[in-house]
Design a protein around this motif. Structure first.
Motif, PDB file in Angstrom:
ATOM      1  N   THR A 374       1.195  -0.868  -0.353  1.00  0.00           N
ATOM      2  CA  THR A 374      -0.253   0.047  -0.201  1.00  0.00           C
ATOM      3  C   THR A 374       0.247   1.581   0.450  1.00  0.00           C
ATOM      4  N   SER A 375       2.040   1.614   0.316  1.00  0.00           N
ATOM      5  CA  SER A 375       2.871   2.259   0.142  1.00  0.00           C
ATOM      6  C   SER A 375       3.707   2.709  -1.173  1.00  0.00           C
ATOM      7  N   LEU A 376       3.102   2.599  -2.541  1.00  0.00           N
ATOM      8  CA  LEU A 376       3.125   2.324  -3.423  1.00  0.00           C
ATOM      9  C   LEU A 376       2.736   3.443  -4.484  1.00  0.00           C
ATOM     10  N   SER A 377       3.255   3.665  -5.646  1.00  0.00           N
ATOM     11  CA  SER A 377       2.144   5.600  -6.260  1.00  0.00           C
ATOM     12  C   SER A 377       1.671   4.324  -7.670  1.00  0.00           C
ATOM     13  N   CYS A 378       1.182   4.994  -8.487  1.00  0.00           N
ATOM     14  CA  CYS A 378       0.714   4.260  -9.663  1.00  0.00           C
ATOM     15  C   CYS A 378      -0.327   5.525 -10.528  1.00  0.00           C
ATOM     16  N   GLN A 379       0.705   5.256 -11.871  1.00  0.00           N
ATOM     17  CA  GLN A 379       0.064   6.523 -13.017  1.00  0.00           C
ATOM     18  C   GLN A 379      -0.626   6.293 -13.453  1.00  0.00           C
ATOM     19  N   ARG A 380      -2.235   6.543 -13.819  1.00  0.00           N
ATOM     20  CA  ARG A 380      -3.079   6.168 -13.913  1.00  0.00           C
ATOM     21  C   ARG A 380      -2.894   6.194 -15.776  1.00  0.00           C
ATOM     22  N   SER A 381      -2.293   7.027 -16.112  1.00  0.00           N
ATOM     23  CA  SER A 381      -2.397   7.640 -17.884  1.00  0.00           C
ATOM     24  C   SER A 381      -1.112   8.608 -18.022  1.00  0.00           C
ATOM     25  N   PRO A 382      -0.531   8.627 -19.417  1.00  0.00           N
ATOM     26  CA  PRO A 382       0.157   9.219 -19.533  1.00  0.00           C
ATOM     27  C   PRO A 382      -0.085  10.750 -19.565  1.00  0.00           C
ATOM     28  N   THR A 383      -1.347  11.036 -19.285  1.00  0.00           N
ATOM     29  CA  THR A 383      -1.523  12.313 -19.124  1.00  0.00           C
ATOM     30  C   THR A 383      -2.109  12.426 -17.403  1.00  0.00           C
ATOM     31  N   ALA A 384      -2.468  11.656 -16.820  1.00  0.00           N
ATOM     32  CA  ALA A 384      -2.156  11.633 -15.230  1.00  0.00           C
ATOM     33  C   ALA A 384      -0.981  11.718 -13.938  1.00  0.00           C
ATOM     34  N   HIS A 385      -1.502  12.059 -13.541  1.00  0.00           N
ATOM     35  CA  HIS A 385      -0.146  12.311 -12.330  1.00  0.00           C
ATOM     36  C   HIS A 385      -0.150  11.552 -11.754  1.00  0.00           C
ATOM     37  N   ARG A 386       1.026  11.186 -11.286  1.00  0.00           N
ATOM     38  CA  ARG A 386       0.897   9.887  -9.987  1.00  0.00           C
ATOM     39  C   ARG A 386       1.003  10.031  -8.664  1.00  0.00           C
ATOM     40  N   ARG A 387       0.179   9.102  -8.323  1.00  0.00           N
ATOM     41  CA  ARG A 387      -1.552   9.394  -7.375  1.00  0.00           C
ATOM     42  C   ARG A 387      -0.432   7.934  -6.540  1.00  0.00           C
ATOM     43  N   SER A 388      -0.748   8.539  -4.934  1.00  0.00           N
ATOM     44  CA  SER A 388      -0.460   6.983  -4.084  1.00  0.00           C
ATOM     45  C   SER A 388      -1.674   6.599  -4.012  1.00  0.00           C
ATOM     46  N   LEU A 389      -1.441   4.870  -3.431  1.00  0.00           N
ATOM     47  CA  LEU A 389      -2.305   4.298  -3.745  1.00  0.00           C
ATOM     48  C   LEU A 389      -3.410   4.292  -2.366  1.00  0.00           C
ATOM     49  N   LYS A 390      -3.050   5.254  -1.824  1.00  0.00           N
ATOM     50  CA  LYS A 390      -4.436   5.475  -1.053  1.00  0.00           C
ATOM     51  C   LYS A 390      -5.248   6.246  -1.304  1.00  0.00           C
ATOM     52  N   LYS A 391      -4.857   6.983  -2.442  1.00  0.00           N
ATOM     53  CA  LYS A 391      -5.129   8.019  -3.104  1.00  0.00           C
ATOM     54  C   LYS A 391      -6.951   7.643  -3.663  1.00  0.00           C
ATOM     55  N   LEU A 392      -5.957   6.654  -4.806  1.00  0.00           N
ATOM     56  CA  LEU A 392      -6.343   5.826  -5.608  1.00  0.00           C
ATOM     57  C   LEU A 392      -7.475   5.036  -5.312  1.00  0.00           C
ATOM     58  N   PHE A 393      -7.393   4.368  -3.521  1.00  0.00           N
ATOM     59  CA  PHE A 393      -8.198   3.832  -3.115  1.00  0.00           C
ATOM     60  C   PHE A 393      -9.460   4.129  -2.993  1.00  0.00           C
ATOM     61  N   GLN A 394      -9.266   5.499  -2.331  1.00  0.00           N
ATOM     62  CA  GLN A 394     -10.084   6.420  -1.860  1.00  0.00           C
ATOM     63  C   GLN A 394     -10.834   7.272  -3.017  1.00  0.00           C
ATOM     64  N   GLU A 395     -10.898   6.974  -4.068  1.00  0.00           N
ATOM     65  CA  GLU A 395     -11.035   7.503  -5.848  1.00  0.00           C
ATOM     66  C   GLU A 395     -11.838   6.367  -5.851  1.00  0.00           C
ATOM     67  N   ALA A 396     -11.782   5.369  -5.774  1.00  0.00           N
ATOM     68  CA  ALA A 396     -11.923   4.011  -6.424  1.00  0.00           C
ATOM     69  C   ALA A 396     -13.322   3.811  -5.181  1.00  0.00           C
ATOM     70  N   GLY A 397     -13.326   4.204  -3.941  1.00  0.00           N
ATOM     71  CA  GLY A 397     -14.270   3.717  -3.053  1.00  0.00           C
ATOM     72  C   GLY A 397     -14.488   2.180  -2.317  1.00  0.00           C
ATOM     73  N   VAL A 398     -12.783   2.093  -2.174  1.00  0.00           N
ATOM     74  CA  VAL A 398     -11.949   0.637  -1.869  1.00  0.00           C
ATOM     75  C   VAL A 398     -12.270   0.996  -0.395  1.00  0.00           C
ATOM     76  N   PRO A 399     -13.168   0.060   0.252  1.00  0.00           N
ATOM     77  CA  PRO A 399     -12.984   0.338   2.318  1.00  0.00           C
ATOM     78  C   PRO A 399     -11.835  -0.641   2.250  1.00  0.00           C
ATOM     79  N   VAL A 400     -11.332   0.335   3.726  1.00  0.00           N
ATOM     80  CA  VAL A 400     -10.091   0.681   4.136  1.00  0.00           C
ATOM     81  C   VAL A 400      -9.798  -1.369   4.978  1.00  0.00           C
ATOM     82  N   TRP A 401     -10.774  -1.751   5.056  1.00  0.00           N
ATOM     83  CA  TRP A 401     -10.564  -3.489   5.174  1.00  0.00           C
ATOM     84  C   TRP A 401     -10.630  -4.494   4.406  1.00  0.00           C
TER      85      TRP A 401
END
Length: 463
Positions: A374-401
């Motif tokens: 969970t400490s990694l980051s991810c760039q979703r597309s060539p034009t998107a900024h690299r985001r932390s997985l925590k942010k991506l999980f929150q945006e995707a609505g994936v619960p912490v558990w």
């Protein structure tokens, strides 16, 4: 009420005339032997095909002989029988033997029943009286005091109790008249079990003073069942307004708009409809007093055997207890070629399926599946900024558990995809794409509200 005779069965089962199969829960004891014998006599007037099921709990040294007895009885009556032998694990520490055996039986019944099929049990009037007394002694609410209904949904079919109007004495008379042979379970005389204590010690004394006590208590249970039905109708209307955005969830703001008694009724109805054993008053109070008012960023859970109620943001979910998550140090190698490739996942999390699309994704090398990075980051597309997985999980609505259970795909040491979230760019993208599916019945059991299949796009990378 007149004595029981086989001719009464078809009338009692008329509401289920279209059932394709009619199962008899056959323990080999007096009550179920009378029911099986009666059903065999009038089988031409019963719904569907007549079959029997016997559950061997393995709790008595002679349980194997009981199963053989039941098989012999069914053979003599030309009734097919399914015999299920339970795991010898038995109840867990602190769990009652009665509760464990009952839940184990009904687990088998739920699995066995096909759509519209019915399962007949031999519960009678005295059983109903015992059930009401036990519910009173446990401080149950109206649904507990309603005791045993004549019929109720069970798995894909229905549980039906056609003998509730008759006493055990009436069934015993029928058995003697017909010369039936049955098994006497020695555990029925063990008065350390609550139901046996009521049957052997309490009800005989009540019956000596009030001879019609079983019929009277059964009548009271029927009255309470009517009241429980009214509560359910009120709760049903409120439940329809309290549904959350995700399937199976409840809305916290909608629940907060209900007064406390109605809120409890909604929770009880919701849990029953989701297939869970309803919690006791203590756990229900914890849901209302601790889980609902928890902070939006908290990760609250209230659990009891077979169920966990959790909150994420402004919604409440009821889930089967989650298995232990895969270790964050786990590495699963997966070779992807030009064709379809399927990978089974650990911890009952289903499988991953890689299916190249017509334009062709030529992976041609090993990738690795990991969890909990969970400490990694991810760039979703060539034009998107690299985001932390925590942010991506929150945006995707994936619960912490749920986050520790999401399969994460790596090419060498580069994260290229997260099932349930999406693909990550790993270096210079090359033409071609593939569809990655994450599915499996086990994942549906853990969290059906998040979907049984999540498709994400995985960009091909140079070999």
């Amino acid at each position: 009420m007149s004595d029981f005779t086989p001719d009464r069965l078809p009338t009692r089962l008329a509401p289920f005339a279209s059932a394709p199969r009619c199962w008899i829960a056959f323990s080999g004891g007096l009550d179920s032997t009378v029911l099986l014998s009666a059903a065999a006599e009038v089988r031409a007037r019963l719904p569907g095909e007549l079959l029997a099921v016997h559950i061997d709990h393995g709790l008595q040294p002679g349980s194997g002989d009981w199963a053989a007895h039941c098989a012999g009885v069914c053979q003599a009556l030309s009734i097919p029988i399914h015999i299920e032998r339970l795991s010898p694990a038995g109840p867990s520490p602190g769990e009652s033997l009665e509760a464990w055996a009952r839940e184990a039986r009904y687990r088998v019944f739920r699995r066995l029943l096909g759509p519209g099929e019915i399962l007949l049990t031999a519960h009678h009037q005295d059983d109903q009286a015992e059930t009401l007394l036990l519910a009173l002694l446990r401080g149950s609410g109206v649904h507990g005091l309603a005791a045993m209904p004549f019929s109720a949904p069970l798995g894909s079919g229905y549980l039906v109790r056609p003998l509730l109007e008759w006493s055990r004495g009436s069934l015993a008379e029928q058995a003697r008249r017909r010369g039936l042979v049955w098994i006497e379970d020695p555990s029925n005389g063990v008065t350390t079990l609550d139901r046996n204590y009521l049957r052997q010690e309490v009800l005989p004394r009540l019956r000596a003073r009030w001879p019609a006590v079983s019929a009277t208590l059964s009548r009271s249970a029927s009255h309470v069942a009517e009241a429980a039905g009214l509560v359910d109708r009120l709760a049903d209307a409120a439940l329809a307004e309290a549904r959350g955005a995700r399937p199976g969830s409840l809305s916290v703001p909608a629940l907060e708009g209900l007064d406390r008694p109605l809120r409890k009724a909604v929770f009880r109805l919701w849990l029953r409809r989701e297939g869970f054993v309803v919690s006791d008053a203590r756990h229900l109070d914890r849901i209302l007093d601790e889980l609902l008012p928890a902070r939006a960023d908290a990760n609250p859970v209230v659990g009891w055997p077979g169920c966990e109620v959790r909150r994420y943001r402004r919604e409440v979910f009821a889930l089967r207890p989650l298995p232990d998550p895969p270790s964050s140090s786990l590495r699963i190698d997966w070779r992807l070629g030009e064709g379809v490739s399927v990978l089974a996942l650990p911890s009952g999390l289903g499988c991953l399926e890689w299916r190249p699309e017509p334009e062709g994704a030529r992976m041609g090398r090993d990738i690795q599946v990991r969890f909990g990075q969970t400490s990694l980051s991810c760039q979703r597309s060539p034009t998107a900024h690299r985001r932390s997985l925590k942010k991506l999980f929150q945006e995707a609505g994936v619960p912490v558990w749920l986050r520790p259970y999401l399969p994460m795909l790596f090419l060498d040491e580069t994260l290229i995809a997260i099932a349930g979230v999406g693909a990550c760019l790993g270096g210079t993208p090359a033409p071609g794409a593939a569809a990655l599916s994450w599915s499996g019945h086990s994942w549906e059991r853990v969290a059906p509200e998040f979907g049984s299949e999540i498709r994400i796009r995985c960009l091909d990378t140079p070999p």
